[in-house]
Motif scaffolding. Structure first.
Motif, PDB file in Angstrom:
ATOM      1  N   THR A   1      30.445  35.665  28.749  1.00  0.00           N
ATOM      2  CA  THR A   1      31.185  34.645  28.002  1.00  0.00           C
ATOM      3  C   THR A   1      30.404  34.298  26.751  1.00  0.00           C
ATOM      4  OG1 THR A   1      31.965  33.741  30.056  1.00  0.00           O
ATOM      5  CG2 THR A   1      32.226  32.378  28.127  1.00  0.00           C
ATOM      6  N   ILE A   2      31.116  34.085  25.667  1.00  0.00           N
ATOM      7  CA  ILE A   2      30.413  33.681  24.444  1.00  0.00           C
ATOM      8  C   ILE A   2      31.162  32.511  23.840  1.00  0.00           C
ATOM      9  CG2 ILE A   2      31.737  35.313  23.031  1.00  0.00           C
ATOM     10  CD1 ILE A   2      29.142  35.581  21.332  1.00  0.00           C
ATOM     11  N   ILE A   3      30.393  31.561  23.312  1.00  0.00           N
ATOM     12  CA  ILE A   3      31.027  30.531  22.477  1.00  0.00           C
ATOM     13  C   ILE A   3      30.592  30.861  21.063  1.00  0.00           C
ATOM     14  CG2 ILE A   3      31.163  28.092  21.939  1.00  0.00           C
ATOM     15  CD1 ILE A   3      30.607  27.479  24.807  1.00  0.00           C
ATOM     16  N   PRO A   4      31.510  31.395  20.255  1.00  0.00           N
ATOM     17  CA  PRO A   4      31.078  31.946  18.970  1.00  0.00           C
ATOM     18  C   PRO A   4      30.770  30.862  17.955  1.00  0.00           C
ATOM     19  CG  PRO A   4      33.433  32.141  19.191  1.00  0.00           C
ATOM     20  CD  PRO A   4      32.952  31.495  20.448  1.00  0.00           C
ATOM     21  N   GLN A   5      30.181  31.322  16.862  1.00  0.00           N
ATOM     22  CA  GLN A   5      29.734  30.410  15.816  1.00  0.00           C
ATOM     23  C   GLN A   5      30.920  29.740  15.123  1.00  0.00           C
ATOM     24  OE1 GLN A   5      27.816  32.476  12.673  1.00  0.00           O
ATOM     25  NE2 GLN A   5      26.130  31.077  12.718  1.00  0.00           N
ATOM     26  N   ASP A   6      31.861  30.562  14.694  1.00  0.00           N
ATOM     27  CA  ASP A   6      33.031  29.993  14.028  1.00  0.00           C
ATOM     28  C   ASP A   6      34.131  29.975  15.053  1.00  0.00           C
ATOM     29  OD1 ASP A   6      31.478  30.305  11.832  1.00  0.00           O
ATOM     30  OD2 ASP A   6      32.350  32.253  11.347  1.00  0.00           O
ATOM     31  N   PRO A   7      34.736  28.834  15.258  1.00  0.00           N
ATOM     32  CA  PRO A   7      35.805  28.782  16.249  1.00  0.00           C
ATOM     33  C   PRO A   7      37.041  29.451  15.677  1.00  0.00           C
ATOM     34  CG  PRO A   7      35.527  26.660  15.174  1.00  0.00           C
ATOM     35  CD  PRO A   7      34.487  27.551  14.599  1.00  0.00           C
ATOM     36  N   VAL A   8      37.423  30.587  16.203  1.00  0.00           N
ATOM     37  CA  VAL A   8      38.591  31.279  15.674  1.00  0.00           C
ATOM     38  C   VAL A   8      39.762  31.064  16.609  1.00  0.00           C
ATOM     39  CG1 VAL A   8      39.592  33.505  15.155  1.00  0.00           C
ATOM     40  CG2 VAL A   8      37.237  33.035  14.557  1.00  0.00           C
ATOM     41  N   LEU A   9      40.865  30.571  16.042  1.00  0.00           N
ATOM     42  CA  LEU A   9      42.074  30.442  16.856  1.00  0.00           C
ATOM     43  C   LEU A   9      43.142  31.335  16.257  1.00  0.00           C
ATOM     44  CD1 LEU A   9      42.232  26.606  17.433  1.00  0.00           C
ATOM     45  CD2 LEU A   9      41.124  28.319  18.799  1.00  0.00           C
ATOM     46  N   PHE A  10      44.101  31.718  17.087  1.00  0.00           N
ATOM     47  CA  PHE A  10      45.189  32.561  16.610  1.00  0.00           C
ATOM     48  C   PHE A  10      46.471  31.748  16.598  1.00  0.00           C
ATOM     49  CE2 PHE A  10      42.058  35.267  18.593  1.00  0.00           C
ATOM     50  CZ  PHE A  10      41.824  36.177  17.579  1.00  0.00           C
ATOM     51  N   SER A  11      47.397  32.124  15.714  1.00  0.00           N
ATOM     52  CA  SER A  11      48.629  31.347  15.717  1.00  0.00           C
ATOM     53  C   SER A  11      49.404  31.724  16.973  1.00  0.00           C
ATOM     54  CB  SER A  11      49.452  31.638  14.470  1.00  0.00           C
ATOM     55  OG  SER A  11      49.797  32.968  14.419  1.00  0.00           O
ATOM     56  N   GLY A  12      49.930  30.728  17.634  1.00  0.00           N
ATOM     57  CA  GLY A  12      50.596  30.931  18.915  1.00  0.00           C
ATOM     58  C   GLY A  12      50.445  29.619  19.648  1.00  0.00           C
ATOM     59  N   THR A  13      50.735  29.606  20.944  1.00  0.00           N
ATOM     60  CA  THR A  13      50.617  28.333  21.640  1.00  0.00           C
ATOM     61  C   THR A  13      49.160  28.087  21.991  1.00  0.00           C
ATOM     62  OG1 THR A  13      50.901  29.448  23.720  1.00  0.00           O
ATOM     63  CG2 THR A  13      52.882  28.614  22.664  1.00  0.00           C
ATOM     64  N   LEU A  14      48.857  26.832  22.340  1.00  0.00           N
ATOM     65  CA  LEU A  14      47.506  26.491  22.784  1.00  0.00           C
ATOM     66  C   LEU A  14      47.174  27.314  24.021  1.00  0.00           C
ATOM     67  CD1 LEU A  14      47.081  22.640  22.595  1.00  0.00           C
ATOM     68  CD2 LEU A  14      45.659  24.378  21.574  1.00  0.00           C
TER      69      LEU A  14
END
Length: 1563
Positions: A1396-1409
């Motif tokens: 598991t990694i918690i990356p440096q920049d939080p990247v989210l994708f468009s779509g539902t939560l």
């Protein structure tokens, strides 16, 4: 009457038809002496004034006198002498002493008049040639034409005297005979001289760079001057350096200047109109309001009235809605763009219209000549010379038509290019001054669209704008001529044609709906692709690729479905279109023979009509298309008018009044972003003296950045004013970096001074970074600074300001993105009291509490109001807003005296970022304005979700050592050169399926046979007219003729329909296969590929190239097939009629082949260069828009305008030759086509005794059509070849080497890793083969559930370590074991799913939560809510309307950065694996969130092995051990307390961050 006068004047008969009615016709002498003399001379006299004007303009410069000029003048002088001599002969005969008794009759007056006329004319020619030289012209079209006419007209008298001499066996009039021969010879020499260009040395120099400048008339009309480029392009692929210099009139600067001039006039007029209209509306609405008030007061019979009012109200509301909609569309000055374009380019328009008119009229001459030709073949008594005359006339008419048409096209296409250029330049110019209101209305993407799509629309429409009047004209003329042939039965055919139009219209509107639907899917697919490519690293780390692949494939499936429907629709319209000519001729002929039995279909009638119908087809097909295009352009027009007519930035917000002493003074200023919006800064008053360092502090959202913008003049001032003394430099909160070298970014247009540059680089701590970059300060920086880390970008931005030597520096939080020790360095060396800017005025927005004691003055902002101003100590004492600020920001208030203490704190709070904004180091580049505007409308935007910006994320932030040895990070895009390999075509055909391919060929072939059959049947039908001459025509025969003719016509249509259907299915299949292959491969490509390839280039494969495969290739493939079969069919029919034609075909085919090869090679490369040189225009524009406030602050608008003009010019340099190459080809092919017509006619004349008239008609009417088809065939071959490149490009990315398999045969157990032990054994790694190692043999053993901190300076290899654990990069040697399993032996997904990694920049994708947390739907909702609760997001999500189904905007823009970071934590909690890697966020997270995350991790991951990559030492002081990396080696690895005792690397880092022994023990 007239003839009698002329006969007296000549002394012989003027006209007698007997001259022509014999085997060897001749013209009467009188005609030769009058008409044939007056025509050329008249032409000269008409054109002379134009040349003589030049003589009057005396220029002091002595122009160059060439040998050619002297020869020309000599010939003209000799001709003058022959004229004098001929006059002398006449005088001698009449008045000279002669031996014979003087003859009673004198010579007729023509013998006096003509020599005098000639003598005057030759003098005129002498003067014209001198005028030409004075003008510096190369040659003259008019003089060439004059000499041509003279020679042509003098051929007749010459052949007359020579014939006479042969007939009598003796020359009767020796002196005159000699004079005629001599003057004819001189005229021919003069004609030859007039063809040659007379190039002066200056022009010769220009012509080296641009041959057009030195091209003579004949070369200009046949585009011969282009030969050199065609040759060059054939020998080797052209490159940008081969392009010629543009003509002055085609350059962007020239066009733009003209356009701007007319635009201002037109716009001013439009604004007046708009204001008047507005006033009227206002008055009207006031009146209405008044009337309504009166009427409602009188409502007595209430109930009745109320009902009435309600009814009326409903109607009014409806009406109002409509008017409102209309108003919204038109609430700006409109309809000024088209008049501006017209006025700017009206001469070109008029010229091209003239050529088009001539060509249209000439196109009707061919059918008439065809008619004469057929009657000549039928009439065996006619003389042979008539036939030859018609054949020659056919050739001449065709040649003239070709020349006029090409001139018309050349002008129109160049005009289109100029219109596009003018619009692009205008949009760019406007973008530099546009106000923020106007900017807010459209995203960067939409603005770039104005420049690309809308300008291109105008370009396309201008190319064909003349068809608006030319089509109706052609239709009218065709009908007139057809009526003459067939009388009223034409109306039947016409009715069929007219009926086709609405059917086509209906189909077109249907097709458009499909197109729109298709665009929706396309956009959706590209948006996901964009996100996938930007978040590629995350997808790889989480092993989420399959989920996203399925999403894309799903959308693609829908898209292909729509495409299939669209293709079926097209095939219906093709069916109708291909049936049309057959149906039209069927209807007409059937009605014609059916109306009365006297109407016999003769060959003349049939084939003349058919060639007229062929002319008719084009305008009828073009009109609807043109109208559709104009409608589309109207939309573009509105958009452009709205943008170009938008408000400019108010230039008077900021004054420069020298009488005020302070550097910056704001007095009672209130400022807002919108013109009539709520002011954000209220009643601000500031006085900043020169040379002071002023800090601006305040909580988030208190208006610090807005204050900066206000000083820059970016905001509307509602009251008060700002005064500024001196020049500005500005460092925005988010660094704006250009795609140029690092040095260019720092110098930013200032002159290069090495010493100053080095000083600035040292001060801004860029020296160590430059050592890492392969090219030093000449390294290229990718778009948006993609290959720099956030801190480096910020430092470059600061260096730019420091280098600019301005008077006032506005620094908007430049220290937030950098590490603490770097921040300290920058403050000391650059900003602070001893920095290189110490004598300048500096205004610094900061959150770093530790710097405040060193500033001269502090301004505290609270909610847009200045609450206090003063020095650090005085503000501390006053216990006001400032001390509150300190309390929030500095916990250890008691240590305030030791500023180093808070250093670290200041970094911890580097940025508390408000909702909807982020300082992600690589977030999209926007300037302050956009950021501030975004804060306001982030929520609104998330619903619109149309923004086009792309957040770059950590994938691009590799340690810098991975850039390659050269200076370029980004490999130049490979541009395929040379001929497209045949294998590419095979690849496409294979994708379509061989069965389909063969069927398509067969079906189209049969269709062609039906077409030929139909026409042969027709020629047979026309022979009935001869057979049944003066007999009644049997009805059964008539019916058979009509029936078979019709049946063959319909058969054609059906076969085309079938072929198109098959092709549609085949091409959809091909599209699907090619796209799946590409997608499948791109998701499996190693991360390295994405680091060295700009995202745009990959997106381009999915956007443009897939689009080409979907739509363009099937289209051009079909057209190519049809054209090929059409040409073969035509040649077959001509050979059928006149077998000798085969002899002619062979040389023609050879010529054709060569022309085509030359053209295709050159044109293809020009197209490629065009698209390569086009993208810099848009990327530079996008860059400009995102860096507007910086450019304006430095006042560099002019430089950017200049750069834009140069970029567009570079593009025009490839577009212009491309346009010419098309004309070059067309004129050569039409010439071939014309020869085909000529030989078909000639052979028909030669073998007329054996031919029947039907076949002659058939072969010539076919030949008349071949020119277009030949032209199209080459066009289509070239287009197909250009388009097939897309297949090549797509397959290029479908075969890139993949990373290791996702799942292999060796699979770890379900529960692995149970303990979470990690062992590195002599681990070495490099980013790419051939580069240095990044990690030099790392060995360490990390026990189960240990908490390890990893620290080191930038580039030490911290992030490389995580990349190795996930096998983002593979080992060079050594290995990593997790629970004794070598990770290189198992599949990537097995590995990545268990870490598991918690990356440096939080990247989210468009779509539902939900999709963002669990894309595979593995977990239940309870699980997800539990995780949300642990990550402190539960109440936020529960408060949302849709809960877990809440739509996340692109890049997660509608969540704050803190929330995004917490979501990433939730992802990690959901996975619950035994090993957690925590790549700590640099900035972007406020203290609160940070604490939340830290506590959750300590609690929830207590039983896991945790590796933390730390940028702030605070967070890892409690780890069990700390690993200190330095340039890829472990230098220290022990518990924090022991490391501090050792006083090594770690100790010095801790000291920098202000951490002491005491603190650690307390922890």
């Amino acid at each position: 009457m007239c003839a009698a006068v002329l006969e007296e004047y000549c002394g012989s008969i003027f006209w007698n038809s007997s001259y022509l009615e014999r085997e060897d016709p001749d013209l009467p002498t009188c005609v030769e002496q009058t008409v044939l003399v007056w025509v050329p001379l008249g032409f000269l006299w008409l054109c002379a004034p134009y040349h003589l004007v030049a003589l009057c303009r005396s220029s002091n410069k002595t122009k160059y006198v060439s040998k050619l000029y002297l020869c020309k003048q000599l010939v003209a002088a000799l001709l003058f002498l022959t004229a004098i001599a001929s006059l002398a002969v006449t005088l001698g005969e009449d008045f000279g002493p002669s031996q014979d008794p003087p003859s009673p009759e004198k010579n007729p007056s023509v013998y006096y008049a003509n020599p005098i006329l000639y003598a005057v004319s030759w003098v005129m020619v002498l003067l014209c040639q001198e005028g030409l030289r004075k003008r510096g012209a190369i040659d003259s079209a008019t003089l060439f034409l004059f000499w041509f006419f003279v020679v042509l007209c003098d051929v007749f008298p010459l052949q007359t005297v020579i014939r006479e001499a042969f007939r009598q066996g003796v020359i009767a009039d020796v002196p005159r005979f000699c004079l005629i021969c001599i003057s004819f010879g001189l005229e021919v020499i003069a004609l030859i001289f007039s063809v040659v260009a007379d190039v002066s040395p200056e022009t010769r120099e220009i012509a080296k760079k641009n041959p057009e400048a030195g091209a003579p008339f004949l070369s200009r009309i046949t585009f011969n001057w282009f030969n050199s480029m065609a040759m060059k392009g054939y020998r080797r692929p052209l490159v940008q350096d081969d392009m010629w210099v543009l003509n002055e009139v085609d350059s962007t600067a020239y066009i733009s200047e003209n356009f701007q001039h007319f635009m201002q006039l037109e716009f001013a007029a439009a604004r007046q109109r708009y204001q008047k209209a507005k006033k009227k509306i206002l008055e009207k609405s006031q009146n209405e309001a008044f009337q309504n008030g009166v009427s409602s007061g009188l409502g007595k019979g209430v109930s009745q009235d109320v009902l009435m009012m309600e009814e009326r109200g409903k109607k009014e509301a409806k009406k109002e809605k409509k008017t409102k909609k209309k108003k919204e569309e038109e609430n700006y000055p409109n309809s000024w763009l088209v008049p501006t374009i017209y006025k700017t380019f009206r001469w070109v328009l008029i010229e091209s219209a003239f050529f088009k008119l001539l060509q249209d009229l000439l196109s009707f001459a061919s059918p008439q000549l065809l008619k004469l030709m057929i009657s000549f073949v039928q009439d065996t008594n006619s003389y042979a010379w008539e036939g030859y005359l018609y054949a020659v006339l056919l050739l001449v008419v065709a040649l003239l038509q070709s020349l006029f048409l090409q001139q018309y096209f050349q002008r129109c296409f160049v005009l289109g290019m100029k219109v596009r250029t003018a619009i692009m330049a205008a949009v760019y110019k406007k973008a530099l001054v546009v106000s923020n209101d106007t900017r807010k209305e459209s995203t960067v993407g939409e603005t770039v669209n104005l420049m690309s799509a809308d300008a291109q629309r105008f370009n396309d429409v201008t190319n064909f704008i003349h068809l608006l009047w030319s089509c109706p004209l052609q239709i009218a003329l065709s009908i007139v001529f057809l009526w003459q042939e067939l009388g009223p039965s034409v109306l039947a055919g016409l009715a069929v044609m007219v009926l086709m139009v609405p059917i086509n219209g209906l189909l077109a509107s249907k097709a458009r709906n499909f197109q729109i639907e298709n665009m929706k899917f396309k956009d959706k697919r590209l948006k996901i692709m964009n996100e996938i490519l930007n978040g590629m690293k995350i997808l790889k780390l989480y092993a989420w690729e399959p989920s996203f692949q399925a999403q894309v494939e799903d959308i693609r499936g829908q898209e292909l479905n729509v495409m299939k429907k669209f293709a079926y629709l097209t095939s219906v319209s093709t069916f109708i279109f291909s049936c049309a000519p057959a149906l039209v001729s069927l209807a007409t002929f059937a009605v014609f023979v059916g109306v009365s039995s006297d109407n016999l279909l003769t060959a003349e009638k049939a084939f003349t009509s058919i060639s007229l119908f062929n002319i008719l087809r084009f305008p009828l097909a073009m009109l609807p298309m043109l109208i559709a295009a104009i409608v589309q352009t109207a939309v573009s027009r509105r958009r452009l008018e709205k943008f170009l007519g938008g408000e400019d930035l108010e230039s008077d917000v900021v004054r420069h009044d020298p009488s005020i002493t302070s550097a910056v003074s704001v007095s009672h200023g209130s400022f807002s972003w919108q013109k009539d919006g709520e002011p954000l800064l209220k009643n601000v008053s500031l006085e900043i003296k020169p040379g002071r360092l002023v800090a601006v502090v305040g909580a988030v959202g208190s208006g610090k950045s807005s204050l900066m913008s206000a000083i820059l003049g970016e905001m509307h001032s509602t009251k008060g004013f700002i005064n500024i003394q001196g020049s500005l430099a500005f460092v925005p909160q988010q660094a704006w970096i250009q795609n140029a070298t690092l040095r260019d970014n720092v110098m930013f247009g200032s002159p290069h001074e090495e010493k100053r540059l080095q000083e600035v680089i040292q001060a801004c701590a860029l020296a160590p970074d430059l050592e890492l970059l392969p090219g030093g300060d000449l390294s290229e920086i990718g778009e948006k600074g993609i290959n720099l880390s956030g801190g480096q970008k910020q430092r470059v931005s600061l260096a730019r300001a420091a280098y600019s030597q301005a008077d006032i520096y506005l620094l908007d939080d430049p220290l937030s993105a950098v590490d603490s020790h770097v921040g300290k360095h920058l403050f000391e060396k650059v900003i602070g009291p001893n920095g290189i800017l110490k004598d300048k005025t500096r205004i610094l927005v900061t959150h770093g509490v530790s710097f405040l004691p060193y500033v001269d003055e502090i301004v505290v902002l609270v909610n847009g109001v200045v609450s206090e101003v003063g020095s650090y100590n005085s503000l501390r004492a006053s216990k006001g807003a400032f001390s509150e600020f300190l309390d929030t920001y500095a916990k250890e208030q008691n240590n305030a005296a030791k500023p180093e203490k808070e250093h670290d704190q200041s970094v911890a709070e580097e940025e508390m970022i408000p909702e909807g904004d982020d300082a992600q180091p690589d977030s999209p580049l926007e300037d302050t304005v956009t950021v501030t505007l975004k804060r306001e409308n982030s929520i609104r935007r998330s619903q619109r979700n149309s923004s086009f910006r792309v957040g770059k994320n950590s994938s691009t932030r590799k340690s810098e050592s991975e850039t390659n040895k050269g200076q370029r990070l980004i490999e130049k895009e490979t541009m395929e050169t040379g001929q497209v390999k045949f294998s590419v075509y095979l690849q496409y055909l294979r994708a379509m399926g061989w069965g389909y391919t063969i069927m398509v060929f067969l079906v189209y072939f049969i269709q062609n046979i039906a077409f030929i059959g139909q026409n042969i049947w027709l020629s047979d039908w026309t022979d009935d007219a001869v057979e049944y001459y003066n007999r009644t025509y049997p009805t059964w025969k008539r019916d058979t003729r009509v029936g078979v003719f019709g049946a063959l016509g319909v058969a054609q249509g059906l076969f085309v329909f079938l072929g198109t259907l098959l092709l549609a299915n085949a091409s959809v299949a091909a599209s699907q296969i090619l796209h799946s292959r590409l997608l499948n491969n791109i998701l499996r490509v190693p991360m390295l590929f994405f680091d060295t390839t700009p995202i745009g280039r990959v997106v381009n494969r999915f956007a443009k190239d897939i689009f080409t495969v979907d739509e363009a290739i099937p289209q051009s493939f079909r057209s190519w097939l049809l054209c090929l079969l059409g040409v073969l069919g035509t040649l077959f029919v001509i050979c059928l009629a006149t077998p000798f034609f085969i002899i002619v075909i062979i040389p023609l085919a050879v010529v054709y082949f060569f022309v085509q090869r030359f053209y295709v090679a050159t044109s293809r490369q020009l197209r490629r260069l065009d698209s390569v040189s086009r993208s810099p225009i848009y990327s530079h524009f996008g860059e400009t828009v995102s860096g507007l406030s910086v450019i304006r602050a430095y006042g560099h608008q002019e430089r950017f305008l200049q750069h834009n003009e140069n970029t567009i010019d570079e593009n025009l340099k490839t577009v212009y030759p491309w346009i010419v190459s098309n004309r070059w080809l067309a004129i050569r092919l039409e010439f071939l086509g014309n020869l085909v017509v000529f030989f078909a006619a000639l052979l028909a004349v030669i073998s007329r005794d054996t031919l029947d008239s039907g076949l002659v008609g058939l072969s010539i009417s076919y030949a008349l059509n071949v020119t277009q088809t030949l032209n199209w065939l080459v066009r289509m071959s070239s287009e197909l070849e250009t388009n097939i490149v897309a297949v090549e490009r797509v397959s290029e990315y479908s075969v890139i080497d993949n990373e290791a398999k996702w799942v292999t045969n060796t699979r770890p157990s379900e529960k692995w890793p149970e303990e979470g032990r990690v062992v590195f054994e002599n681990y070495k790694v490099r980013y790419r083969p051939g580069l240095d190692l990044v990690l030099h043999g790392i060995s360490c053993d990390i026990g189960s559930t240990e908490k390890i901190g990893i620290v080191g300076r930038t580039g030490a290899g911290k992030s490389s370590l995580t990349n190795c654990l996930f096998r983002i990069i593979e080992a060079a040697e050594g290995r990593i074991l997790i629970d004794d399993i070598d990770i290189s032996k198992i599949g990537l997904h097995d590995l990545r799913n268990r870490l598991t990694i918690i990356p440096q920049d939080p990247v989210l994708f468009s779509g539902t939560l939900r999709m963002n947390l669990d894309p595979f739907d593995k977990f239940s909702d309870e699980n997800i809510w539990r995780v949300l609760e642990l990550s402190h997001l539960k109440e936020y999500v529960a408060g949302l309307q849709e809960g877990l189904q809440h739509e996340v905007a692109e890049g997660g823009e509608n969540l704050s950065v803190g929330q995004r970071q917490l979501l990433c934590l939730a992802r990690a909690l959901l996975r619950k694996s035994r090993i957690l890697i925590l790549d700590e966020a640099t900035a972007a997270v406020d203290l609160e969130t940070d604490n939340l995350i830290q506590t959750t991790i300590r609690k929830e991951f207590a039983h896991c092995t945790v590796l933390t990559i730390a940028h702030r030492l605070h967070s890892i002081m409690d780890s069990s051990r700390v690993m200190v990396l330095d340039s890829g080696r472990i230098v220290e690895f022990d518990s924090p307390s022991r490391l501090l005792e050792k006083q090594g690397h770690f100790y010095s880092m801790a000291k920098d961050a202000g951490i002491t022994q005491a603190e650690t023990t307390s922890l």
